[in-house]
Design a protein around this motif. Structure first.
Motif: not given
Length: 144
Positions: A1-22
């Motif tokens: 199985m190939v993993l779909a890994l992606e790295i992105r810069e988070l620049q918006k509040v909604d993106e920061w909120k998505m990262a907060f649990p981690v």
């Protein structure tokens, strides 16, 4: 199985909120509101937030800033690096930190530096044995 890994810069509040649990797994003292406000305040100082996604889910987060100082010259400082507890030992931290190494190189930095809490023995082993970091100093803090 190939993993779909992606790295992105988070620049918006909604993106920061998505990262907060981690991020909360590392910065347990922060509320979501405090986290968002601090990221906003730190951005003018060069703070950048990146996340590694696996199948669209945030599995690792890092906060970094390019710095210039007398002891390291131009460097990239890693303020935060955390992998979701459920995804540890899957190579996510290595992939994200390696990405930061390349980003720093591309920006002309000669070093990547970080500090790590004394209690984080597994993280120290990761930095030294897996990622090739050297233990160079102690960090001191005084509460005011």
């Amino acid at each position: 199985m190939v993993l779909a890994l992606e790295i992105r810069e988070l620049q918006k509040v909604d993106e920061w909120k998505m990262a907060f649990p981690v991020m909360k797994q590392l910065r347990t003292h922060l509320t979501l509101e405090e986290f968002v406000n601090l990221v906003k305040e730190m951005q003018p100082q060069g703070y950048r937030l990146f996340a590694l996604f696996d199948e669209g889910e945030v599995v690792a987060v890092t906060g970094v800033a390019q710095q210039l100082n007398l002891y390291y010259g131009k460097n990239m400082y890693v303020y935060d690096l955390v992998t979701d507890e459920a995804g540890r030992s899957k190579g996510y931290g290595e992939a994200l930190l390696s990405y930061i190494h390349e980003l720093a190189r591309g920006l002309g930095c000669g070093k990547v530096a970080l500090t790590s809490g004394l209690q984080r023995v597994d993280a120290h082993r990761f930095y030294e044995e897996k990622m090739g970091y050297e233990r160079k100093s102690y960090a001191f803090v005084r509460e005011l």
